[in-house]
Write a protein that holds these residues in place. Sequence first.
Motif, PDB file in Angstrom:
ATOM      1  N   ALA A  22       0.810  -1.220   0.000  1.00 48.14           N
ATOM      2  CA  ALA A  22       0.000   0.000   0.000  1.00 48.14           C
ATOM      3  C   ALA A  22       0.846   1.275   0.000  1.00 48.14           C
ATOM      4  N   ILE A  23       2.147   1.162   0.191  1.00 41.71           N
ATOM      5  CA  ILE A  23       3.014   2.336   0.313  1.00 41.71           C
ATOM      6  C   ILE A  23       3.331   2.909  -1.067  1.00 41.71           C
ATOM      7  N   LEU A  24       3.120   4.206  -1.219  1.00 35.98           N
ATOM      8  CA  LEU A  24       3.409   4.900  -2.466  1.00 35.98           C
ATOM      9  C   LEU A  24       4.903   4.777  -2.776  1.00 35.98           C
ATOM     10  N   ASP A  25       5.252   4.314  -3.975  1.00 37.88           N
ATOM     11  CA  ASP A  25       6.646   4.111  -4.377  1.00 37.88           C
ATOM     12  C   ASP A  25       7.388   3.194  -3.404  1.00 37.88           C
ATOM     13  N   ALA A  27       8.437   0.104  -3.656  1.00 37.55           N
ATOM     14  CA  ALA A  27       9.576  -0.662  -4.181  1.00 37.55           C
ATOM     15  C   ALA A  27      10.851   0.170  -4.133  1.00 37.55           C
ATOM     16  N   ALA A  28      10.757   1.444  -4.502  1.00 38.38           N
ATOM     17  CA  ALA A  28      11.933   2.323  -4.460  1.00 38.38           C
ATOM     18  C   ALA A  28      12.380   2.543  -3.016  1.00 38.38           C
ATOM     19  N   MET A  29      11.419   2.742  -2.116  1.00 35.48           N
ATOM     20  CA  MET A  29      11.754   2.936  -0.704  1.00 35.48           C
ATOM     21  C   MET A  29      12.518   1.729  -0.167  1.00 35.48           C
ATOM     22  N   ALA A  30      12.034   0.535  -0.471  1.00 33.50           N
ATOM     23  CA  ALA A  30      12.689  -0.684   0.003  1.00 33.50           C
ATOM     24  C   ALA A  30      14.072  -0.851  -0.628  1.00 33.50           C
ATOM     25  N   GLU A  31      14.197  -0.492  -1.888  1.00 35.24           N
ATOM     26  CA  GLU A  31      15.500  -0.582  -2.573  1.00 35.24           C
ATOM     27  C   GLU A  31      16.517   0.363  -1.928  1.00 35.24           C
ATOM     28  N   HIS A  32      16.101   1.578  -1.624  1.00 32.46           N
ATOM     29  CA  HIS A  32      16.998   2.544  -0.972  1.00 32.46           C
ATOM     30  C   HIS A  32      17.375   2.072   0.436  1.00 32.46           C
ATOM     31  N   THR A  33      16.419   1.470   1.119  1.00 32.62           N
ATOM     32  CA  THR A  33      16.676   0.953   2.463  1.00 32.62           C
ATOM     33  C   THR A  33      17.673  -0.205   2.411  1.00 32.62           C
ATOM     34  N   ALA A  34      17.471  -1.123   1.467  1.00 29.32           N
ATOM     35  CA  ALA A  34      18.391  -2.260   1.313  1.00 29.32           C
ATOM     36  C   ALA A  34      19.802  -1.769   0.997  1.00 29.32           C
ATOM     37  N   ARG A 134       0.068   8.010   1.160  1.00 29.17           N
ATOM     38  CA  ARG A 134      -0.218   9.248   0.416  1.00 29.17           C
ATOM     39  C   ARG A 134       0.978  10.194   0.481  1.00 29.17           C
ATOM     40  N   ALA A 135       1.277  10.812  -0.638  1.00 29.17           N
ATOM     41  CA  ALA A 135       2.403  11.751  -0.717  1.00 29.17           C
ATOM     42  C   ALA A 135       2.229  12.918   0.250  1.00 29.17           C
ATOM     43  N   SER A 136       1.007  13.391   0.421  1.00 28.82           N
ATOM     44  CA  SER A 136       0.774  14.539   1.311  1.00 28.82           C
ATOM     45  C   SER A 136       1.109  14.186   2.764  1.00 28.82           C
ATOM     46  N   ASP A 137       0.806  12.968   3.184  1.00 27.84           N
ATOM     47  CA  ASP A 137       1.146  12.554   4.553  1.00 27.84           C
ATOM     48  C   ASP A 137       2.658  12.501   4.745  1.00 27.84           C
TER      49      ASP A 137
END
Length: 180
Positions: A22-25, A27-34, A134-137
Amino acid sequence: MRIKATESTLLVVDIQERLFPAILDGAAMAEHTAWLQQVARQVGVPVLLTEQYSKGLGLTVAPLREGVDEAAILEKLHFSAAGDGELFKRPGGERRQFVICGCETHVCVLQTVLDLLARDHEVFVVEEAVGSRRASDKALALARMRQAGAVIVSREMVAFEWMERAGTELFKRISREFIR
């Protein structure tokens, strides 16, 4: 206020199987975290993971859980990872600086950051490695964290501050493997 490898811990907040899609983007967030986890291991920075009610939300996604010792995984019910003080009993929890990744930015990440700041820790939030539905959050949470005293950073800022200088074998290895 620089991020020091000898004084910081990478804290990955609630990137879990049932919440992650459910998290916006996400996959990218997880890639940056990894990416940050791998760099942290190279420079000797402890990595801690939190899981919010894993019975309901699942475990940390597999790529981020790989190679992490069970003692470094904190099951929690408080939204804040620092809510009950258990975080500070884990390997790396005693350090004064926390580099934060995870989700959701406006809930568990925000409350963790606010509690860490209240306990006089230095807190660095990796902008591309946090996420919300949501991006706004996410934007509101980052603004609130900055206003409260957290420093918003990029993953490369963290990596270069952890390395401190060029010309070392560590720098050469990390540059070759992670900096593109």
